[in-house]
Design an enzyme around this catalytic site. Structure first.
Site: not given
Ligand SMILES: C[S@@+](CC[C@H](N)C(=O)[O-])C[C@H]1O[C@@H](n2cnc3c(N)ncnc32)[C@H](O)[C@@H]1O
Length: 393
Positions: A53, A55, A121, A137, A176, A216
């Site tokens: 969280g 961002w 997320d 998702d 992200d 990203k």
């Molecule tokens: C790098 S982290 C994000 C960090 C976030 N932007 C922050 O600032 O805290 C990547 C996130 O992508 C989520 N993620 C990966 N695949 C996903 C999907 N299909 N649907 C939703 N979230 C997903 C992961 O659960 C993870 O929390």
């Protein structure tokens, strides 16, 4: 990896804890904002793949609380420096004194009105004031109506099957998203690109004309195809690398501004963008038209208000499936180097993380390991104890 060694290895990890951010990623968004002024006039935002969280924290502190970070903090710093150089005269520009669009005459922060932020997320995310969090998702079609309902709970009715059209589109979609990397580069790049396409298809349904999309991207060998597709929907597409993102990593961010749905293009859920949709490529401009846009000899020079001059080289390639997005390094050059290891003073204290993971994916693995016992289920100390037959209980 011990807390303290990570502190030493990563300045942004340490800084995030000091400044109260849930993850070091906050600095990536702030540095992108410094360059692209993402949050100007923005009130409605969807933050995809948002856990833990940081961002969303950035959004909350800038949009809801009215705090000064990113571009605004940078502009204020510039103004202060100009004031020191030029004195109190006009050259000082906005000096933060008196009433401004951000601060009242009493010096209080002025939060924006009508702010709506929805964070999504796969993982549960600890609550953040003013932010609606959804566990979902982004690759699943059912997530879109849930986001629309979260954005407009009073007007959008999920059970009435309103479908995928919300009444109030959003200004900005962030993603992200990253998969759990396997270390197999090609596979990781492919899975990450699928997350980007899911975020893009979602953004195309909820963005307002002129809106922006930041996501990203892993720069694999076919990343130019992604840029080319994005260019069909946005007036400008950049590949941005914030200073807090390790230079050694393939990670970068696409910053797409000026959303414009191509004429006659209809989104087909059976053939989404990236998975079969035929996206109309914007017609190539003639040399005359390019000249009108300010492109001289395929080189566009823009002088920005802040004194930075950008030069864009326009590729004349005949291959429409590829297009090279201009690459922009963001963040002050004096900022910490994400790849460097810094010497830490002996008397420093290692801070605890701001928000420990709520349900980390490795939790089950650790539990199973413990339950199974044997070498795989024991800690180093337990193994030593078992081998040497001592007991410290
Ligand atoms: C790098 S982290 C994000 C960090 C976030 N932007 C922050 O600032 O805290 C990547 C996130 O992508 C989520 N993620 C990966 N695949 C996903 C999907 N299909 N649907 C939703 N979230 C997903 C992961 O659960 C993870 O929390």
């Amino acid at each position: 990896m011990g807390k303290s060694s990570k502190d030493k290895r990563d300045a942004y990890y340490r800084l995030a804890k000091e400044q109260g951010w849930r993850a070091r990623s906050a600095f990536k968004l702030l540095q992108i904002d410094e360059q692209f002024d993402l949050f100007r006039d923005v009130t409605r935002v969807v933050d995809l793949c948002a856990a833990p969280g940081s961002w969303s924290q950035v959004l909350s502190r800038i949009l809801i609380k009215g705090e000064s970070f990113g571009r605004r903090a940078w502009e204020e710093k510039q103004a202060r420096e100009r004031k020191i150089i030029y004195g109190d005269g006009e050259e000082g520009g906005k000096d933060g004194e008196g009433e401004t669009e951000y601060v009242t005459t009493e010096g209080e922060l002025r939060p924006r009105e009508g702010v709506k932020i929805v964070a999504v997320d796969l993982q549960p995310m600890a609550h953040l004031e003013g932010i609606t969090t959804l566990k979902g998702d982004i690759t699943h079609p059912a997530t879109i109506p849930r986001i629309l309902q979260a954005l407009d709970p009073d007007t959008y009715k999920l059970d009435e099957g309103q479908g995928e059209s919300g009444s109030n589109p959003v200004d900005l979609v962030l993603s992200d998203g990253a998969p759990d990397v396997t270390g197999l580069h090609d596979l990781d790049i492919y899975v990450q690109s699928q997350l980007l396409y899911s975020a893009l298809n979602l953004a195309l349904k909820i963005l307002k004309p002129g809106g922006a999309f930041v996501a990203k991207v892993f720069r694999g060998k076919n990343v130019d195809c992604i840029y080319a597709q994005l260019r069909c929907f946005f007036k400008s597409v950049y590949c941005a690398k914030p200073r807090s993102s390790r230079a050694s990593s393939l990670e970068a961010f696409v910053v797409c501004q000026g959303f414009e749905m191509p004429k006659d293009f209809v989104l087909d859920p059976q053939r989404p963008v990236g998975l079969g949709a035929q996206v109309p490529v914007p017609p190539k401009k003639t040399k005359e038209e390019r000249k009108k846009d300010g492109v001289v000899d395929d080189q566009k020079t823009t002088a920005r208000d802040d004194g930075v001059t950008t030069i864009e080289l326009d590729s004349d390639s005949e291959d429409d499936t590829k297009w090279i997005a201009p690459f922009v390094a963001c963040g002050d050059l004096s900022a910490w180097d994400a790849d460097a290891t810094y010497h830490l003073p002996k008397d420093r204290i290692s801070l605890d993380p701001v928000q420990p993971p709520t349900a980390p994916p490795y939790k089950l693995a650790l539990e199973l390991r413990r339950q199974r016992g044997g070498l795989y289920g024991k800690t180093g100390k337990e193994i030593k104890k078992a081998r040497e037959g001592w007991d410290d209980s």
